[in-house]
Motif scaffolding. Structure first.
Motif, short mmCIF file in Angstrom:
data_model
loop_
_atom_site.label_atom_id
_atom_site.label_comp_id
_atom_site.label_asym_id
_atom_site.label_seq_id
_atom_site.Cartn_x
_atom_site.Cartn_y
_atom_site.Cartn_z
N TRP A 1 0.84 -1.21 0.00
CA TRP A 1 0.00 0.00 0.00
C TRP A 1 0.87 1.26 0.00
N LEU A 2 1.98 1.25 0.79
CA LEU A 2 2.88 2.40 0.83
C LEU A 2 3.48 2.67 -0.54
N PHE A 3 3.88 1.61 -1.24
CA PHE A 3 4.47 1.76 -2.58
C PHE A 3 3.43 2.28 -3.58
N MET A 4 2.22 1.72 -3.50
CA MET A 4 1.16 2.13 -4.42
C MET A 4 0.75 3.58 -4.19
N ASP A 5 0.83 4.01 -2.93
CA ASP A 5 0.43 5.37 -2.58
C ASP A 5 1.59 6.37 -2.72
N GLY A 6 2.77 5.85 -3.07
CA GLY A 6 3.93 6.72 -3.25
C GLY A 6 4.52 7.26 -1.97
N GLN A 7 4.28 6.56 -0.83
CA GLN A 7 4.77 7.04 0.46
C GLN A 7 5.98 6.27 0.97
N ALA B 1 9.62 5.02 1.67
CA ALA B 1 10.97 5.59 1.62
C ALA B 1 11.94 4.59 0.99
N PHE B 2 11.68 3.29 1.21
CA PHE B 2 12.55 2.25 0.66
C PHE B 2 12.57 2.32 -0.87
N LEU B 3 13.77 2.39 -1.43
CA LEU B 3 14.02 2.50 -2.88
C LEU B 3 13.63 3.86 -3.46
N HIS B 4 13.24 4.81 -2.58
CA HIS B 4 12.83 6.11 -3.08
C HIS B 4 13.60 7.29 -2.46
N VAL B 5 14.53 7.01 -1.55
CA VAL B 5 15.27 8.11 -0.91
C VAL B 5 16.73 8.09 -1.34
N ASP B 6 17.51 7.19 -0.72
CA ASP B 6 18.91 7.02 -1.11
C ASP B 6 19.38 5.63 -0.69
N SER B 7 20.58 5.26 -1.12
CA SER B 7 21.10 3.91 -0.85
C SER B 7 21.35 3.69 0.64
N LYS B 8 21.75 4.75 1.35
CA LYS B 8 21.98 4.62 2.80
C LYS B 8 20.70 4.22 3.51
#
Length: 301
Positions: free
Chosen positions: A198-204, A206-213
């Motif tokens: 649900w988080l991925f579908m809603d665009g919320q 952070a995993f894979l969407h912020v940075d490698s750290k």
């Protein structure tokens, strides 16, 4: 003696990791607490399952699940335990990342005292006069905090109660530490995966969407969860229970130090007074337990 020495090292190691964990969670404070918790559940399950399979414990894991299923009461009780410990993780991470590290330390100082209260009510255990005095001192300490805050310290209380009830259930259901954690996370991982989707579908997410750290830190939450639990299990199997109880104060003491010294959280005279009552209660309680064990050993000689 050598076995006990290695047990102390395992136990101290686990408490040091738990005590230093606020620094780890602070590096993830830009991630929502709910995502950190579901990440912790998912990666802890993946990691523990892989380790179980690597050490050829898959057959034993299957046997554990089948044994639990035969006893529906134990099965659902462990399911409830997994929900409790997940709640505890969420409260703890939320508190750390919202600058309540001092309250988290208070919660884990209170935890052994709440555990004993549960033992009185559910296991019919009895307290000595010294232990009753310890409870009175701890109650005074919490009462002082309540008055100074103007409200009851719910964060600390929730942490203490959820972990104490979790410990009570684990005491009733004997499982290997690593396989037990695998089963507990298995119970809750479907809910975590659904929430993550649900988080991925809603665009919320952070995993894979912020940075490698951030990605690495979220993946390593599995190791951060499993490693100290396994170390603790190895430790308590090799040392007396009263020693494990005494050593467990390492973690909240480190948390308190980190909260006040590293992150500059408020710790005024009224807080010191309150904590002094709780520290006195814990010292009195621990000494009385040690004396009980010594007396028991002498009577057996």
């Amino acid at each position: 003696m050598q076995t006990e020495k290695s047990g102390v090292l395992w136990a101290v190691g686990s408490y040091l990791i738990w005590g230093l964990m606020p620094i780890y969670w602070k590096h993830l404070e830009h991630v929502a607490s709910t995502e950190i918790v579901v990440s912790r559940i998912v990666w802890a399950f993946i990691m523990t399952l892989l380790v179980v399979l690597l050490i050829k414990g898959g057959r034993h894991l299957k046997e554990d699940i089948l044994t639990l299923w035969k006893s529906q009461w134990d099965f659902w009780l462990l399911f409830f335990a997994s929900a409790l410990v997940s709640s505890n993780w969420f409260i703890y991470i939320w508190a750390v990342n919202h600058n309540y590290i001092v309250q988290t330390s208070l919660g884990y100082y209170m935890n052994p005292l709440v555990s004993v209260l549960l033992g009185i009510f559910f296991l019919k255990e009895k307290l000595s006069r010294a232990q009753q005095t310890a409870f009175l001192l701890a109650t005074i300490g919490v009462a002082i905090l309540t008055v100074s805050y103007g409200k009851f310290p719910w964060l600390a209380f929730s942490l203490a109660v959820t972990f104490a009830v979790y410990g009570l259930i684990k005491k009733k259901i004997q499982l290997d530490a690593l396989r037990g954690l695998t089963i507990e996370t298995f119970f809750i991982v479907p809910f975590a995966v659904i929430y993550y989707v649900w988080l991925f579908m809603d665009g919320q997410a952070a995993f894979l969407h912020v940075d490698s750290k951030t990605n690495i830190l979220l993946i390593l939450t599995g190791a951060a969860t499993a490693l100290p639990l396994v170390m603790y299990a190895k430790g308590v199997q090799r040392i007396p229970l009263y020693m494990a109880g005494f050593l467990q104060y390492i973690a909240p003491t480190l948390m308190l130090f980190i909260g006040v010294i590293v992150y500059q959280e408020k710790f005024e005279r009224i807080d010191l007074l309150s904590f002094s009552f709780i520290w006195s209660a814990l010292l009195l309680f621990t000494v009385s337990k040690v004396l009980e064990v010594v007396k028991m050993k002498k009577s057996l000689l």
